[in-house]
Design a protein around this motif. Sequence first.
Motif, PDB file in Angstrom:
ATOM      1  N   GLY A  46       0.776  -1.231   0.000  1.00 51.42           N
ATOM      2  CA  GLY A  46       0.000   0.000   0.000  1.00 51.42           C
ATOM      3  C   GLY A  46       0.805   1.276   0.000  1.00 51.42           C
ATOM      4  O   GLY A  46       0.222   2.361   0.079  1.00 51.42           O
ATOM      5  N   HIS A  47       2.123   1.182  -0.092  1.00 57.18           N
ATOM      6  CA  HIS A  47       2.982   2.372  -0.070  1.00 57.18           C
ATOM      7  C   HIS A  47       3.906   2.410  -1.284  1.00 57.18           C
ATOM      8  O   HIS A  47       4.402   1.378  -1.731  1.00 57.18           O
ATOM      9  CB  HIS A  47       3.863   2.397   1.187  1.00 57.18           C
ATOM     10  N   TYR A  48       4.148   3.643  -1.760  1.00 51.60           N
ATOM     11  CA  TYR A  48       5.280   3.883  -2.646  1.00 51.60           C
ATOM     12  C   TYR A  48       6.512   4.072  -1.766  1.00 51.60           C
ATOM     13  O   TYR A  48       6.493   4.873  -0.828  1.00 51.60           O
ATOM     14  CB  TYR A  48       5.065   5.148  -3.485  1.00 51.60           C
ATOM     15  N   HIS A  49       7.575   3.351  -2.094  1.00 54.29           N
ATOM     16  CA  HIS A  49       8.825   3.482  -1.353  1.00 54.29           C
ATOM     17  C   HIS A  49       9.875   4.119  -2.254  1.00 54.29           C
ATOM     18  O   HIS A  49      10.082   3.676  -3.389  1.00 54.29           O
ATOM     19  CB  HIS A  49       9.326   2.122  -0.877  1.00 54.29           C
ATOM     20  N   VAL A  50      10.536   5.149  -1.738  1.00 49.78           N
ATOM     21  CA  VAL A  50      11.643   5.799  -2.432  1.00 49.78           C
ATOM     22  C   VAL A  50      12.848   5.779  -1.487  1.00 49.78           C
ATOM     23  O   VAL A  50      12.867   6.483  -0.474  1.00 49.78           O
ATOM     24  CB  VAL A  50      11.294   7.243  -2.833  1.00 49.78           C
ATOM     25  N   VAL A  68      16.906  -8.444   2.517  1.00 48.30           N
ATOM     26  CA  VAL A  68      15.471  -8.728   2.549  1.00 48.30           C
ATOM     27  C   VAL A  68      14.821  -8.034   3.742  1.00 48.30           C
ATOM     28  O   VAL A  68      15.391  -7.985   4.834  1.00 48.30           O
ATOM     29  CB  VAL A  68      15.214 -10.245   2.609  1.00 48.30           C
ATOM     30  N   SER A  69      13.622  -7.485   3.494  1.00 49.70           N
ATOM     31  CA  SER A  69      12.833  -6.870   4.563  1.00 49.70           C
ATOM     32  C   SER A  69      11.515  -7.610   4.726  1.00 49.70           C
ATOM     33  O   SER A  69      10.811  -7.870   3.733  1.00 49.70           O
ATOM     34  CB  SER A  69      12.559  -5.400   4.238  1.00 49.70           C
ATOM     35  N   TYR A  70      11.176  -7.909   5.977  1.00 48.47           N
ATOM     36  CA  TYR A  70       9.902  -8.552   6.294  1.00 48.47           C
ATOM     37  C   TYR A  70       8.967  -7.607   7.050  1.00 48.47           C
ATOM     38  O   TYR A  70       7.891  -8.028   7.487  1.00 48.47           O
ATOM     39  CB  TYR A  70      10.141  -9.814   7.129  1.00 48.47           C
ATOM     40  N   ASP A  71       9.387  -6.340   7.223  1.00 49.58           N
ATOM     41  CA  ASP A  71       8.565  -5.392   7.979  1.00 49.58           C
ATOM     42  C   ASP A  71       8.161  -4.188   7.136  1.00 49.58           C
ATOM     43  O   ASP A  71       8.116  -3.063   7.624  1.00 49.58           O
ATOM     44  CB  ASP A  71       9.294  -4.948   9.254  1.00 49.58           C
ATOM     45  N   GLY A  72       7.893  -4.425   5.877  1.00 49.56           N
ATOM     46  CA  GLY A  72       7.408  -3.356   5.022  1.00 49.56           C
ATOM     47  C   GLY A  72       8.479  -2.435   4.501  1.00 49.56           C
ATOM     48  O   GLY A  72       8.183  -1.322   4.077  1.00 49.56           O
ATOM     49  N   GLY A  73       9.736  -2.870   4.535  1.00 54.74           N
ATOM     50  CA  GLY A  73      10.811  -2.077   3.968  1.00 54.74           C
ATOM     51  C   GLY A  73      11.504  -1.156   4.947  1.00 54.74           C
ATOM     52  O   GLY A  73      12.339  -0.341   4.531  1.00 54.74           O
ATOM     53  N   THR A  74      11.186  -1.291   6.238  1.00 51.79           N
ATOM     54  CA  THR A  74      11.810  -0.422   7.236  1.00 51.79           C
ATOM     55  C   THR A  74      13.202  -0.911   7.614  1.00 51.79           C
ATOM     56  O   THR A  74      14.156  -0.134   7.683  1.00 51.79           O
ATOM     57  CB  THR A  74      10.935  -0.326   8.486  1.00 51.79           C
ATOM     58  N   THR A  75      13.345  -2.204   7.884  1.00 54.09           N
ATOM     59  CA  THR A  75      14.646  -2.784   8.204  1.00 54.09           C
ATOM     60  C   THR A  75      14.929  -3.935   7.246  1.00 54.09           C
ATOM     61  O   THR A  75      13.998  -4.605   6.774  1.00 54.09           O
ATOM     62  CB  THR A  75      14.713  -3.284   9.655  1.00 54.09           C
ATOM     63  N   PHE A  76      16.216  -4.181   6.987  1.00 52.31           N
ATOM     64  CA  PHE A  76      16.619  -5.224   6.053  1.00 52.31           C
ATOM     65  C   PHE A  76      17.657  -6.132   6.696  1.00 52.31           C
ATOM     66  O   PHE A  76      18.486  -5.694   7.493  1.00 52.31           O
ATOM     67  CB  PHE A  76      17.231  -4.601   4.791  1.00 52.31           C
ATOM     68  N   THR A  77      17.611  -7.396   6.314  1.00 52.09           N
ATOM     69  CA  THR A  77      18.632  -8.369   6.691  1.00 52.09           C
ATOM     70  C   THR A  77      19.470  -8.663   5.455  1.00 52.09           C
ATOM     71  O   THR A  77      18.937  -9.095   4.422  1.00 52.09           O
ATOM     72  CB  THR A  77      17.999  -9.672   7.207  1.00 52.09           C
TER      73      THR A  77
END
Length: 488
Positions: free
Chosen positions: A37-41, A119-128
């Motif tokens: 539901g979000h555009y990510h930039v 990879v992010s599993y929290d909507g693009g906030t944090t990545f592994t």
Amino acid sequence: MTETEAPPALDTHFPAVHLRPPAHWINDPNGLVFHDGHYHVYFQYNPHSARHADMHWGHYRSRDLLHWELLPVALAPTPGGDDEGGVWSGNAVSHDGRLTAFYSAKRDDRWHQPVTSAVSYDGGTTFTKRGSLLIPEPPAGTTMFRDPYVWRDGDRWRMLVGAALADGRGAALQYASDDLDDWSYEGVFLARPPHPLRDGRSTEEGWECAQYAAFTDGTGAVLASAWDPRDGASCAIYWPGREEEGEFQAAATPHLLDHGPDFYAPALLHAPDGRWLMWAWIWEARDEEHVGASSAWTDEAGWAGMLSLPRELTPGPNGALVQRPARELLALRGERRIAAQGKASAEQPVELGEVSRATDLTVTLERGGRLRLRTSRDGTEYLDIVHDPVSGELVVDRDHASLDSRAKGGSWGLQSEGPSMDVRIVLDHSVAEIFTAGGRALTLRFYPVGEGPWRVEMGAVGVGSAAYAVGAWDLARPEREVGGGIGS
């Protein structure tokens, strides 16, 4: 200044509607994706200074392309790791409920930037981070290699990587994968020797940020950023054409994507409604010797760079790309300051009134017509936009656009589109993004320091008089949220 503070109130050059964090250096847009539901930039970001160093991925997101939330840094270099020299440019894809970011892993002891992922599993906030390189070595015969661009093609994934080849050609190299983890080299998607462009620039020997837009009519375009091995970043370019049997069959003539001096590293997002959206890096034009060099003025300001407004890309006549500001941006228009039409001459210019430092202008100019944006009370500081009476070009001249001698000057032109030209000009404190009715674009920076209000004046050059029509609207600064700031 902390990241949650507003930009300095006295910095009249800081943009109101163009995306950038409150301080420090930014450059390429990265990881443009629609997810949950979000555009990510995401974007290249130095959280510690206004200099090109220590690259992280900053992060904005929005539900509507108008209201943006500034989130914490999404990716940071790992000391001693494959990306200890910086998390450089790439993109991101949404799949199976998660985001995967692909990026260039920079180390100072390596001439190329291998591709890796997180990879992010929290909507693009944090990545592994993956923990190892996806593509550790470039193909043989490559002298530059960086900036992955990944997209879904039927049942498989595809990737382009920007490159320079030992034979002197710039290139977009291609890879394929079934699972986003194991990638096979598929050869050259497109490679071309340096080709001259109409304004004296060229497509150069190396390509950064290679991107591919495939349109519903079967045509497509390869976008790239032209890189000179001696002088560095040059300009944004594209080749129209179509894909055939895994290779891009490009038209003979490449094009400038933007005809101004301050636009680079365009990145694509295929929106859920089918539109191709594009953002780019708009750099500074202050006192730096070359793009990315240190600048005393920028150090003093404490910030550098911004992202362009989102643009819609569509195929046009003869393969040309048509660019328009994203339609959502019309909602930023506030009070209408000017609604005027008439004729003006060199001897009798017509002042139409004041406009704000963030303004959306629509202008129709006959040949010989001139719009002058006066930014000082005495009229000695101004930006000129002229419909050349001889060539028919729309010429944008910033030689007098700043009374500060450190600001860069110069003039640039857009090709003729007939005896009159319809133009939309988005002004935002120190940047102008200019669009013609035919879909061409020109972006440039300018740095007014005059104390007077900004005023629009119509005149003429080389003709007795020229007709004009002008509309001007204030641009409302959209609400910005800070979701935890973006400090590291």
